[in-house]
Write a protein that holds these residues in place. Structure first.
Motif, mmCIF file in Angstrom:
data_model
loop_
_atom_site.group_PDB
_atom_site.id
_atom_site.type_symbol
_atom_site.label_atom_id
_atom_site.label_comp_id
_atom_site.label_asym_id
_atom_site.label_seq_id
_atom_site.Cartn_x
_atom_site.Cartn_y
_atom_site.Cartn_z
ATOM 1 N N ILE A 1 0.856 -1.193 0.000
ATOM 2 C CA ILE A 1 0.000 0.000 0.000
ATOM 3 C C ILE A 1 0.887 1.236 0.000
ATOM 4 C CG2 ILE A 1 -1.840 1.251 1.183
ATOM 5 C CD1 ILE A 1 -2.642 -1.387 2.508
ATOM 6 N N THR A 2 0.744 2.063 -1.008
ATOM 7 C CA THR A 2 1.598 3.240 -1.167
ATOM 8 C C THR A 2 0.748 4.474 -1.447
ATOM 9 O OG1 THR A 2 3.405 1.882 -2.044
ATOM 10 C CG2 THR A 2 3.510 4.244 -2.467
ATOM 11 N N LEU A 3 1.098 5.570 -0.785
ATOM 12 C CA LEU A 3 0.423 6.852 -1.018
ATOM 13 C C LEU A 3 1.324 7.744 -1.856
ATOM 14 C CD1 LEU A 3 -1.897 8.912 -0.373
ATOM 15 C CD2 LEU A 3 -0.455 9.690 1.530
ATOM 16 N N TYR A 4 0.727 8.338 -2.896
ATOM 17 C CA TYR A 4 1.413 9.322 -3.718
ATOM 18 C C TYR A 4 0.782 10.678 -3.402
ATOM 19 C CZ TYR A 4 2.806 5.077 -6.142
ATOM 20 O OH TYR A 4 3.306 3.828 -6.439
ATOM 21 N N PRO A 5 1.383 11.448 -2.468
ATOM 22 C CA PRO A 5 0.766 12.711 -2.031
ATOM 23 C C PRO A 5 0.729 13.739 -3.149
ATOM 24 C CG PRO A 5 2.536 11.993 -0.533
ATOM 25 C CD PRO A 5 2.659 11.196 -1.798
ATOM 26 N N LYS A 6 -0.235 14.635 -3.064
ATOM 27 C CA LYS A 6 -0.313 15.666 -4.088
ATOM 28 C C LYS A 6 0.828 16.669 -3.893
ATOM 29 C CE LYS A 6 -3.544 18.920 -1.864
ATOM 30 N NZ LYS A 6 -4.864 19.577 -1.997
ATOM 31 N N GLY A 7 1.140 17.405 -4.954
ATOM 32 C CA GLY A 7 2.244 18.349 -4.910
ATOM 33 C C GLY A 7 3.217 18.069 -6.035
ATOM 34 N N PRO A 8 4.177 18.950 -6.233
ATOM 35 C CA PRO A 8 5.102 18.819 -7.372
ATOM 36 C C PRO A 8 6.080 17.657 -7.241
ATOM 37 C CG PRO A 8 5.741 20.658 -5.953
ATOM 38 C CD PRO A 8 4.421 20.180 -5.450
ATOM 39 N N ASN A 9 6.402 17.238 -5.999
ATOM 40 C CA ASN A 9 7.422 16.201 -5.825
ATOM 41 C C ASN A 9 6.866 14.786 -5.922
ATOM 42 O OD1 ASN A 9 9.447 18.134 -5.437
ATOM 43 N ND2 ASN A 9 8.937 18.318 -3.271
ATOM 44 N N LYS A 10 5.653 14.572 -5.388
ATOM 45 C CA LYS A 10 4.987 13.264 -5.441
ATOM 46 C C LYS A 10 5.876 12.151 -4.881
ATOM 47 C CE LYS A 10 1.461 12.585 -7.116
ATOM 48 N NZ LYS A 10 0.078 12.619 -6.585
ATOM 49 N N THR A 11 6.582 12.413 -3.780
ATOM 50 C CA THR A 11 7.416 11.386 -3.167
ATOM 51 C C THR A 11 6.525 10.334 -2.522
ATOM 52 O OG1 THR A 11 9.136 13.016 -2.715
ATOM 53 C CG2 THR A 11 9.234 10.940 -1.486
ATOM 54 N N PRO A 12 6.598 9.067 -2.948
ATOM 55 C CA PRO A 12 5.709 8.027 -2.416
ATOM 56 C C PRO A 12 5.958 7.775 -0.929
ATOM 57 C CG PRO A 12 6.765 7.323 -4.462
ATOM 58 C CD PRO A 12 7.481 8.540 -4.005
ATOM 59 N N VAL A 13 4.889 7.458 -0.203
ATOM 60 C CA VAL A 13 4.967 7.102 1.216
ATOM 61 C C VAL A 13 4.342 5.724 1.380
ATOM 62 C CG1 VAL A 13 4.345 7.726 3.576
ATOM 63 C CG2 VAL A 13 4.749 9.530 1.872
ATOM 64 N N GLU A 14 5.111 4.779 1.883
ATOM 65 C CA GLU A 14 4.589 3.427 2.035
ATOM 66 C C GLU A 14 3.848 3.283 3.353
ATOM 67 O OE1 GLU A 14 6.174 -1.198 1.662
ATOM 68 O OE2 GLU A 14 7.312 0.466 0.783
ATOM 69 N N PHE A 15 2.686 2.678 3.311
ATOM 70 C CA PHE A 15 1.878 2.413 4.506
ATOM 71 C C PHE A 15 2.375 1.132 5.157
ATOM 72 C CE2 PHE A 15 -1.754 0.201 6.448
ATOM 73 C CZ PHE A 15 -2.181 1.161 7.358
ATOM 74 N N GLU A 16 2.716 1.207 6.457
ATOM 75 C CA GLU A 16 3.314 0.061 7.126
ATOM 76 C C GLU A 16 2.586 -0.350 8.399
ATOM 77 O OE1 GLU A 16 7.326 1.416 7.657
ATOM 78 O OE2 GLU A 16 7.947 0.761 5.644
ATOM 79 N N ASP A 17 1.416 0.235 8.680
ATOM 80 C CA ASP A 17 0.666 -0.113 9.885
ATOM 81 C C ASP A 17 -0.251 -1.302 9.633
ATOM 82 O OD1 ASP A 17 1.843 1.919 11.375
ATOM 83 O OD2 ASP A 17 0.364 3.396 10.703
ATOM 84 N N GLU A 18 -1.117 -1.593 10.617
ATOM 85 C CA GLU A 18 -2.119 -2.643 10.449
ATOM 86 C C GLU A 18 -3.069 -2.240 9.333
ATOM 87 O OE1 GLU A 18 -2.335 -5.570 12.024
ATOM 88 O OE2 GLU A 18 -0.457 -5.112 13.061
ATOM 89 N N ARG A 19 -3.503 -3.213 8.546
ATOM 90 C CA ARG A 19 -4.379 -2.907 7.402
ATOM 91 C C ARG A 19 -5.842 -2.865 7.847
ATOM 92 N NH1 ARG A 19 -0.223 -6.114 5.055
ATOM 93 N NH2 ARG A 19 -1.339 -8.055 5.506
ATOM 94 N N SER A 20 -6.127 -1.966 8.781
ATOM 95 C CA SER A 20 -7.485 -1.812 9.305
ATOM 96 C C SER A 20 -8.071 -0.496 8.801
ATOM 97 C CB SER A 20 -7.479 -1.794 10.830
ATOM 98 O OG SER A 20 -6.788 -0.653 11.320
#
Length: 366
Positions: free
Chosen positions: A213-232
């Motif tokens: 599960i990966t988030l691509y935040p809005k904005g010019p850089n779009k640096t991906p953030v990986e989700f690493e918590d419980e999948r709840s």
């Protein structure tokens, strides 16, 4: 009278029995399948318990595509029509096979839940169902375009049809997608990595653990953030709120922080605890802050103005009125969000945090 009642019962019976699943036999199979339209065909046996469990889901699936003639949802009683079962190598029940437009068969190996079947049929046929599905289904054709959009926060679950954890995630992801459907700049999506067309891009991206599960935040850089918590639901909602600067709660409504401004919260509490002679000084300070923060600052000012103009019980009465509206839920979702924001802000006037009434302060002290 007897005939009319009998006719009515017969008509009702036929209505109840109507189905959008096409029944296939040796007599009509070749005239339906492989004639320019793709088809999903279930080979079943009436006595099979798994077939009985699938039956209502399969009916729903057919209903979801009843608006189009570009894809066929069909079934074969392979216990009665053994020749068809034998022809297509059916060895157990239920067996689901996808037939391309020219009739080439392919085994369906995914889960037998409605969402999974809808995803499969839509991806294979290119035809959308008429179900309201909140999760955006991505493919190799649009993954890069969607995740690169600088105006959108895009959460992508990279899943595989054979993965147990991916299967468990899908209903959770659909719920979260529903909760954030009111946020125009948030997209919750699924990318099924193991389909024939999606697999090459999955390999190039180096994704080999599922679900990812990966988030691509809005904005010019779009640096991906990986989700690493419980999948709840709770953890996914908290994750999106943190990185997307939203205030959604599990269930889809706004949480208790939506619309609030910390600087104005402090002034609202002070406004409620100072003596009447000190309120004007607090209000003037709030006007200065409101000019800088904008947003929903006008709600704070409006409440203070009501009290300054003599409506001392405004906050209490308005809070009760808003609470009743939120309980009845008779307004649009957009309007309920606006009501919730106002209720949140008014709550800060009565949230004294155990503090005592303050002595009047001079304007300089404020």
């Amino acid at each position: 009278m007897y005939l009319s009642i009998t006719s009515a019962i017969l008509s009702l019976s036929l209505l109840v029995q109507a189905s959008n699943v096409v029944d296939l036999t040796p007599a009509n199979f070749d005239s339906v399948v492989g004639q320019g339209k793709p088809a999903l065909v279930e080979f079943f046996a009436p006595w099979c318990g798994h077939c009985k469990n699938l039956a209502p889901i399969y009916e729903q699936l057919a209903d979801g595509y009843s608006h189009t003639s570009d894809v066929i949802i069909a079934k074969v009683d392979a216990d009665a029509e053994k020749s068809l079962g034998s022809k297509y190598g059916v060895q157990g029940f239920p067996t689901l096979k996808w037939f391309s437009k020219d009739g080439t068969p392919e085994d369906y190996k995914g889960a037998r839940q409605l969402a999974d079947l809808v995803d499969f049929v839509t991806q294979k046929s290119g035809v959308r169902s008429n179900f309201k599905v909140a999760t955006t289904q991505l493919s190799y054709l649009n993954l890069t375009e969607i995740t690169s959009d600088p105006t959108k926060n895009v959460l992508v679950a990279y899943t595989a049809s054979w993965c147990t954890y991916s299967k468990a995630l899908k209903p959770v992801l659909e719920k979260v997608a529903e909760y954030f459907s009111r946020e125009p700049d948030v997209i919750v999506a699924n990318y099924q990595c193991d389909t024939e067309h999606n697999r090459p891009l999955t390999i190039r991206m180096g994704i080999n653990n599922f679900p990812n599960i990966t988030l691509y935040p809005k904005g010019p850089n779009k640096t991906p953030v990986e989700f690493e918590d419980e999948r709840s639901e709770e953890d996914l909602v908290a994750f999106l709120n943190e990185y997307c600067e939203t205030n959604r709660a599990v269930g889809g409504d706004l949480n208790d922080q939506a619309g609030r401004v910390p600087e104005l919260d402090s002034l609202a509490r002070r406004f409620s605890t100072v003596s009447p002679s000190g309120r004007k000084y607090v209000y003037d300070a709030a006007v200065e802050v409101a000019g800088a923060v904008g947003g929903h600052a006008s709600i704070y000012l409006r409440a203070m103005e009501k009290v300054l103009n003599g409506t001392d019980d405004y906050v209490v009465k308005e809070t009760k009125r808003l609470a009743l509206i939120l309980r009845k839920r008779q307004l649009s979702e957009e309007k309920l969000d606006q009501i919730k924001i106002k209720a949140n802000i008014l709550a800060t006037f009565t949230d004294k945090k155990g503090g005592k009434a303050e002595a009047p302060r001079s304007k300089e002290e404020l």
